[in-house]
Design a protein around this motif. Structure first.
Motif, PDB file in Angstrom:
ATOM      1  N   ILE A  76       0.909  -1.061  -0.145  1.00  0.00           N
ATOM      2  CA  ILE A  76      -0.044  -0.077  -0.076  1.00  0.00           C
ATOM      3  C   ILE A  76       0.852   1.117  -0.008  1.00  0.00           C
ATOM      4  O   ILE A  76       0.510   2.378  -0.698  1.00  0.00           O
ATOM      5  N   HIS A  80      -0.296   3.590  -3.043  1.00  0.00           N
ATOM      6  CA  HIS A  80      -1.172   4.802  -2.830  1.00  0.00           C
ATOM      7  C   HIS A  80      -0.399   5.984  -2.640  1.00  0.00           C
ATOM      8  O   HIS A  80      -0.733   6.948  -2.095  1.00  0.00           O
ATOM      9  N   LEU A  82       2.121   6.514  -0.605  1.00  0.00           N
ATOM     10  CA  LEU A  82       2.798   6.937   0.415  1.00  0.00           C
ATOM     11  C   LEU A  82       4.288   6.969   0.469  1.00  0.00           C
ATOM     12  O   LEU A  82       5.109   7.749   1.109  1.00  0.00           O
ATOM     13  N   GLY A 264      -7.282   7.741  11.009  1.00  0.00           N
ATOM     14  CA  GLY A 264      -8.037   6.796  10.215  1.00  0.00           C
ATOM     15  C   GLY A 264      -8.384   5.726  11.231  1.00  0.00           C
ATOM     16  O   GLY A 264      -9.101   4.790  10.460  1.00  0.00           O
ATOM     17  N   LEU A 293      -4.092   0.388   6.964  1.00  0.00           N
ATOM     18  CA  LEU A 293      -4.205   0.880   5.731  1.00  0.00           C
ATOM     19  C   LEU A 293      -5.104   0.298   4.735  1.00  0.00           C
ATOM     20  O   LEU A 293      -5.596   0.765   3.970  1.00  0.00           O
ATOM     21  N   PRO A 298     -10.715   7.099   1.821  1.00  0.00           N
ATOM     22  CA  PRO A 298     -10.026   7.685   0.945  1.00  0.00           C
ATOM     23  C   PRO A 298      -9.613   8.989   1.908  1.00  0.00           C
ATOM     24  O   PRO A 298      -8.558   9.730   1.609  1.00  0.00           O
ATOM     25  N   THR A 300      -8.650   9.436   4.656  1.00  0.00           N
ATOM     26  CA  THR A 300      -7.350   9.152   5.661  1.00  0.00           C
ATOM     27  C   THR A 300      -6.176   9.177   4.635  1.00  0.00           C
ATOM     28  O   THR A 300      -5.171   9.639   5.005  1.00  0.00           O
ATOM     29  N   PHE A 301      -6.362   8.769   3.427  1.00  0.00           N
ATOM     30  CA  PHE A 301      -5.287   8.700   2.476  1.00  0.00           C
ATOM     31  C   PHE A 301      -5.011  10.083   2.233  1.00  0.00           C
ATOM     32  O   PHE A 301      -3.799  10.490   1.985  1.00  0.00           O
ATOM     33  N   GLU A 302      -5.801  10.905   1.989  1.00  0.00           N
ATOM     34  CA  GLU A 302      -5.949  12.292   1.598  1.00  0.00           C
ATOM     35  C   GLU A 302      -5.024  13.177   2.807  1.00  0.00           C
ATOM     36  O   GLU A 302      -4.156  13.956   2.625  1.00  0.00           O
ATOM     37  N   GLY A 305      -1.371  11.767   3.067  1.00  0.00           N
ATOM     38  CA  GLY A 305      -0.569  11.986   1.904  1.00  0.00           C
ATOM     39  C   GLY A 305      -0.460  13.412   1.692  1.00  0.00           C
ATOM     40  O   GLY A 305       0.125  13.617   0.537  1.00  0.00           O
TER      41      GLY A 305
END
Length: 676
Positions: A76, A80, A82, A264, A293, A298, A300-302, A305
């Motif tokens: 991931i 993604h 990261l 998250g 993860l 999404p 959380t990834f925003e 990141g």
């Protein structure tokens, strides 16, 4: 990990002390000199705060803590973005080993969790271009109650084993340390790691007990300054306030560590997680993801990141940001950056939106005709002649990068928008009672050096609500350092269900750089309350507006228990059981809407049977305290409470710790009634 998860009374004592910090006011001179960065570590490791993943906050020792998790996280990181954003380390926490060492003294990986061994997992992580970390403790056993082997007395053997597996990072905990001096224990492992010849980042995890910020530089590359974090606003805020005063001790190769990220994990809102991530970055804290993860949103990834925010954390100057102004729950953090820019975070810890202002001069920038101002969450650029201002949402943080720029005029003026309701008292919620008109004000502010033309204001509420302007909604020009205000009358129709509803200020204007139409929106909210019935009713049958509680949740018709909802027991005061009431725990506040239609609150109050705390019970009518019980302990009989709340728009039931900390402060409000 730490004993914060296992010695509850100690955890609560520290939490109480931390919460007390919330009232502290910090201030520095406007142009106080920033600290010069300390020289980096001689070994060249952790020149910026480590970034990566640790499983503990999301899995603890659950079955899904295994080699598949580690491989999935590494995948991931790559898929993604990261890894590209700077996340490097994939770290194991406790429970990776068997309870007993091998006959030769080596640690043995759990064959169920890691059937291919630790080296195979490390090799997989390395093949992705990432680094691998592991966990141990500077004691005879680790912190888990099952007691996996610690490294005390085995430092060189374990360090050699870790190096042979390809370990790049060691988190070294503090449990079962047999009273051996902390500096001695951690220095011995430092020397053992160095003797392996492998570069291994060394994370000292002794929870701030022995003030590692005073001796950790040269021993480890980072050190925990606090007890363990948990996935709650109160925990994050408490840890922030303990760590933010340690800025003098951080720098390249030696960092203050306020523990891993909870972003998250689900216990906070996205606004609160953005604050968490923003302030950890402002404090140059390690950014170790604590969420699984494979399961996050999404959003959380925003958050994780956000390269603009990460760049602040990873800035090579390596200075920990600090608050230059903190009062009334409103904070201005500043972090100097390489090249002369400043990162600025406007943080609102309160339950309602608030405007926070500062200036280029106050944050320490040299005088200039204009500055480039980048919003690090909106990812937009603007210019300002010096003012920095935003209406910051409750529990929110607005984060900027600002610097002098001779081409500042190429960017549009910095604007800030707001929609604010007239409050019944300072700190009140933005209440809109059904069929009761309230006054709103929309504001557009211009901090730039050029006027904005053809401004038109709109206030947007739910479709069935009534919205009527009571002043001009248009202005031909909004000049520099001016604000355009419009007042409105807003009402929700009868029968509107209690809840939170969006109310937005939207401004249309002409961009002075392009001549094109533009808009700016501020999304606020209105709280529609439950309207109290005529007569006398039990407050435990009425929906509250908001609560805070020092230990676990407020319980309805039960005493406060531990952390989980619904785990309280019967409400009992001096052997008498009460079927109705509230169980709280200092420091606590429970707020209800009364709308000026109620007259009296009654209850029997006291410390719950079997507890040993001391509590003061208070009743507040809007901004005025109308009842104070004085200090009560379990030895005192239940106190009859009668409070006159005539005319108040809202009431708050408050339990304080009587000034001696919150341990065992289980505060019961028995037979609690409201007359309207």
């Amino acid at each position: 990990m730490s004993t914060g998860r296992r010695r509850r009374p100690a955890h609560r004592w520290v939490l109480a002390a931390s919460l007390a910090l919330c009232t502290t006011t910090f201030a520095l001179p406007a142009n106080s000199a920033e600290p010069a960065p300390a020289p980096p570590a001689a070994d060249g490791l952790a020149l910026t705060p480590p970034m990566g993943f640790n499983n503990w906050n999301s899995t603890h020792c659950a079955e899904d803590f295994n080699e598949k998790l580690v491989r999935d996280i590494a995948d991931i990181f790559v898929s993604h973005g990261l890894k590209e954003a700077g996340y490097t380390y994939v770290n194991l926490d406790d429970c990776w080993a068997l309870p007993d060492r091998a006959p030769n003294g080596d640690l043995v990986p759990d064959p169920v969790r890691f059937p291919h061994g630790i080296k195979a997992v490390a090799d997989y992580v390395h093949a992705k271009g990432l680094k691998f970390g592991i966990y141990s403790s500077a004691g005879t056993k680790t912190c888990h109650p099952d007691g996996f082997p610690g490294a005390l007395g085995h430092e060189q053997r374990d360090a050699n084993l870790f190096a042979s597996w390809g370990v790049d990072y060691l988190k070294y905990d503090n449990c079962n340390n047999q009273g051996v001096n902390a500096v001695e224990r951690y220095t011995k492992m430092r020397d053992a790691l160095k003797a392996t010849g492998r570069p291994i980042v060394f994370s000292i995890c002794e929870w701030g007990v022995n003030k590692p910020w005073e001796w950790g530089k040269g021993v480890g590359h980072l050190w925990r300054t606090t007890i363990d974090i948990s996935d709650s606003w109160a925990s994050m805020l408490s840890i922030l306030k303990q760590n933010m005063v340690r800025a003098d001790h951080a720098g390249p190769g030696h960092w203050n560590d306020p523990d891993m990220l909870e972003v998250g994990n689900g216990g906070m809102t996205d606004t609160e997680y953005r604050t968490h991530f923003s302030l950890w970055s402002m404090m140059a804290a390690p950014l170790l993801i604590g969420a699984d993860l494979r399961k996050v949103t999404p959003e959380t990834f925003e958050i994780l990141g956000n390269k603009d925010v990460i760049a602040v954390d990873q800035d090579p100057l390596g200075v920990q940001g600090r608050p230059i102004r903190s009062a009334g729950g409103l904070h201005v953090f500043v972090k100097p950056l390489a090249g002369g820019d400043k990162a600025v975070a406007l943080f609102n810890e309160n339950d309602t939106p608030a405007r926070i202002d500062t200036t280029a001069a106050e944050v320490g920038l040299p005088a200039s005709a204009g500055y480039k101002l980048r919003d690090l969450w909106a990812h937009t650029d603007a210019h300002t002649t010096g003012a920095i201002s935003a209406v910051v949402p409750a529990h929110g943080t607005t984060m900027y990068r600002i610097g002098a720029d001779r081409h500042w005029f190429q960017y549009p003026p910095a604007l800030d928008a707001a929609a604010e309701v007239e409050l019944s008292y300072s700190g009140a919620l933005p209440v809109v009672a059904p069929d009761t008109p309230v006054a709103y004000t929309t504001t557009l502010g211009n901090s730039g050096g050029a006027p904005v033309h053809s401004v038109r204001a709109k206030l947007i509420a739910p479709p069935t609500w009534s919205v009527r302007p009571t002043s001009d909604v248009e202005t031909t020009a909004l000049r520099e350092n001016e604000r355009f205000r419009t007042t409105w009358e807003v009402s929700a129709p009868p029968g509107t269900p209690p809840g939170r509803y969006p109310v937005s200020a939207t401004f249309e204007y002409v961009n002075p750089q392009t001549g094109a139409p533009a808009t700016l929106t501020n999304v606020a909210e209105a709280v529609v309350p439950e309207v109290p019935h005529t007569g006398t009713q039990y407050l435990s049958d009425v929906s509250w507006l908001r609560t805070t509680n020092g230990w676990g949740p407020v319980e309805v018709d039960h005493t406060n228990g531990a952390r989980a909802p619904g785990d309280g027991g019967p409400l009992t005061l001096r052997g008498v059981y009460y079927a109705k009431g509230l169980g709280t725990h200092a420091l606590s506040s429970v707020e209800y809407f009364t709308g000026g239609a109620c007259s009296e609150v009654r209850a029997l109050v006291g410390v719950d049977d079997g507890k040993t705390g001391s509590v003061t019970f208070e009743v507040w009518a809007d901004g005025d305290r109308v009842y104070d019980s004085g200090t009560l302990t379990v030895a005192d009989p239940a106190r009859q409470l009668v409070a006159d709340v005539t005319g108040a728009k809202a009431i708050r039931l408050v339990a304080t710790d009587a000034g001696d900390g919150i341990q065992n402060d289980h505060a019961d409000w028995a037979d609690l009634t409201l007359t309207c």
